[in-house]
Design an enzyme around this catalytic site. Structure first.
Site: not given
Ligand code: URA
Length: 241
Positions: A101
């Site tokens: 993310d």
């Molecule tokens: N899980 C998440 O919620 N975000 C990420 O970036 C990676 C795994």
């Protein structure tokens, strides 16, 4: 096996559309024979010629990036935000292996090798991903047990390999938790904690398979060694009988 036009485009020779024109116009040979059908399937081992010249395969590149916060994990962004590709100077068309993310930091692999990507992403290989999450609130034993027993995400039960509370800070009302998962669902860690009523405030990926952040500060990257690439290939499990 890939479609001929895709492999030509992947080599960096031309776009997929132009490759299709070359094929239709009898200008492409596969292993010495004219291939003028768009459905032709070829593998990396086949010899492709265009106008009598052998097509060079694009050199493969492999990187490990310590992804900083505030960078998106795509190859381009219509809102002109900085992408992980902007952090690595190369003329090869590399792309990220999986996603982190915008606000998640840590281990991110990038490559232009589709097979390498498949090995790391294929569910049957169960590649371990280790995360440290800072969550709002004090994680209770009940919530931990619920997570350990498995949470439904996208109609699939995901069960972390490990969930461990590392630290509880009553003053700031936060917990630091380590979680190891083998799937790669979108926002998986955040959704796991949300499902038991906790918000993830910070998320860092510490490890993917045997790759960790040793010697890389935020935003830094390094090339993988041939040994590391070979080690990833040795993890391939999905077409073994
Ligand atoms: N899980 C998440 O919620 N975000 C990420 O970036 C990676 C795994």
């Amino acid at each position: 096996m890939e479609r001929l036009q895709k492999l030509i485009a992947q080599s960096g020779y031309t776009s997929r559309r132009k490759a299709e024109e070359l094929i239709i116009n009898n200008r492409v040979k596969v292993n010495g024979k004219v291939a003028n059908e768009l459905g032709t399937k070829v593998s990396e081992k086949d010899i492709i010629e265009i106008d009598g010249k052998i097509l060079e395969k694009e050199t493969k590149e492999y990187y490990l990036l310590n992804k900083p916060r505030g960078v998106i994990t795509t190859t381009s962004d219509d809102k002109n935000r900085k992408t992980v590709i902007d952090l690595i100077p190369t003329d090869k068309r590399i792309y990220p292996v999986g996603r982190l993310d915008y606000d998640t930091t840590g281990v991110l692999l990038l490559t232009n090798d589709g097979e390498f990507t498949n090995i790391l992403m294929h569910p049957s290989n169960k590649i371990e991903k280790v995360y440290t999450a800072k969550i709002k609130g004090i994680l209770t034993k009940e919530a931990s047990d619920t997570i350990r027993n498995g949470i439904m995400i996208d109609e699939v039960k995901v069960q972390p390999l490990r969930l461990k509370t590392k630290k509880i800070d009553k003053k700031t009302n936060t917990s630091i938790v380590q979680i190891i998962i083998t799937e790669g669902k979108n926002h998986e860690v955040k959704r796991i904690f949300e499902s038991v009523g906790y918000e993830v405030l910070k998320l860092k990926r510490e490890k993917v398979a045997f790759f960790d952040l040793k010697d890389l500060t935020s935003g830094e990257y390094r090339k993988l060694t041939p040994k590391e690439v070979a080690k990833v290939y040795s993890l391939k499990n999905y077409d073994k009988k």
